[in-house]
Design a protein around this motif. Structure first.
Motif, PDB file in Angstrom:
ATOM      1  N   UNK A   2      15.326   1.017  16.865  1.00 56.33           N
ATOM      2  CA  UNK A   2      16.538   0.538  17.512  1.00 56.33           C
ATOM      3  C   UNK A   2      16.487  -0.978  17.706  1.00 56.33           C
ATOM      4  N   UNK A   3      17.644  -1.623  17.543  1.00 55.86           N
ATOM      5  CA  UNK A   3      17.760  -3.056  17.803  1.00 55.86           C
ATOM      6  C   UNK A   3      18.208  -3.339  19.227  1.00 55.86           C
ATOM      7  N   UNK A   4      18.311  -2.319  20.046  1.00 53.88           N
ATOM      8  CA  UNK A   4      18.834  -2.486  21.398  1.00 53.88           C
ATOM      9  C   UNK A   4      17.772  -3.072  22.316  1.00 53.88           C
ATOM     10  N   UNK A   5      18.209  -3.995  23.183  1.00 51.73           N
ATOM     11  CA  UNK A   5      17.319  -4.602  24.164  1.00 51.73           C
ATOM     12  C   UNK A   5      17.322  -3.775  25.435  1.00 51.73           C
ATOM     13  N   UNK A   6      16.190  -3.706  26.080  1.00 54.52           N
ATOM     14  CA  UNK A   6      16.075  -3.047  27.371  1.00 54.52           C
ATOM     15  C   UNK A   6      15.901  -4.134  28.420  1.00 54.52           C
ATOM     16  N   UNK A   7      16.916  -4.348  29.238  1.00 52.35           N
ATOM     17  CA  UNK A   7      16.897  -5.385  30.261  1.00 52.35           C
ATOM     18  C   UNK A   7      16.382  -4.759  31.558  1.00 52.35           C
ATOM     19  N   UNK A   8      15.381  -5.370  32.181  1.00 47.52           N
ATOM     20  CA  UNK A   8      14.784  -4.804  33.388  1.00 47.52           C
ATOM     21  C   UNK A   8      14.780  -5.831  34.512  1.00 47.52           C
ATOM     22  N   UNK A   9      15.218  -5.397  35.684  1.00 50.51           N
ATOM     23  CA  UNK A   9      15.090  -6.171  36.914  1.00 50.51           C
ATOM     24  C   UNK A   9      14.414  -5.262  37.932  1.00 50.51           C
ATOM     25  N   UNK A  10      13.344  -5.741  38.530  1.00 48.10           N
ATOM     26  CA  UNK A  10      12.700  -5.027  39.624  1.00 48.10           C
ATOM     27  C   UNK A  10      13.136  -5.692  40.918  1.00 48.10           C
ATOM     28  N   UNK A  11      13.450  -4.885  41.936  1.00 47.75           N
ATOM     29  CA  UNK A  11      13.985  -5.447  43.173  1.00 47.75           C
ATOM     30  C   UNK A  11      13.365  -4.770  44.385  1.00 47.75           C
TER      31      UNK A  11
END
Length: 146
Positions: A2-11
């Motif tokens: 897959x060319x999809x990006x996985x964007x992650x924010x930890x809060x």
């Protein structure tokens, strides 16, 4: 693959204050003292408008490069119309922006037609802009040469 990006924010929350970590970057989103926050950062809706400004800037620069467009810089003024009754539980009022107004002043030597072309391409490709449009937020846009 897959060319999809996985964007992650930890809060992590501290009352109404939320400390976010995105990769090596940290940022705070908070509420004003009148809402019980500590006023250490923008509120969530201000952060959305700031994200829109940042996303339009990045998208405009990428598209301008593709178009061989003389892009020097841009200034954005973004405002959103929001009815707080939706947030407070009113079932007939949506709890997010009704309308967002985007005023762009672009520093360029390009003619109006090319500015309009850049605007159209940015508005069709900017992830934050298109997400707001998909949520049926009325987008009111004005792009002008500075």
């Amino acid at each position: 693959m897959s060319n999809k990006l996985n964007i992650i924010v930890n809060a992590r929350s501290e009352g109404l204050t939320i400390k976010n970590k995105a990769g090596k970057h940290e940022f705070i989103i908070d509420e004003g003292k009148q809402m019980g926050g500590r006023d250490l950062g923008p509120n969530p809706l201000q952060a959305v408008l700031g994200a829109l400004a940042a996303c339009e800037n990045v998208t405009a620069r990428v598209v301008a490069r593709e178009m061989n467009f003389d892009f020097k810089d841009m200034e954005l003024k973004i405002s959103g119309k929001f009815d707080p009754r939706g947030f407070m539980g009113s079932p007939h009022t949506r709890p997010y922006f009704e309308a967002v107004k985007v005023d762009v002043k672009i520093m360029t030597t390009e003619p109006e037609g090319r500015i309009n072309e850049l605007q159209h391409k940015v508005e069709s490709r900017c992830p934050v802009y298109t997400m707001l449009k998909a949520a049926q937020v009325e987008m009111i846009d004005s792009w002008q040469k500075a």
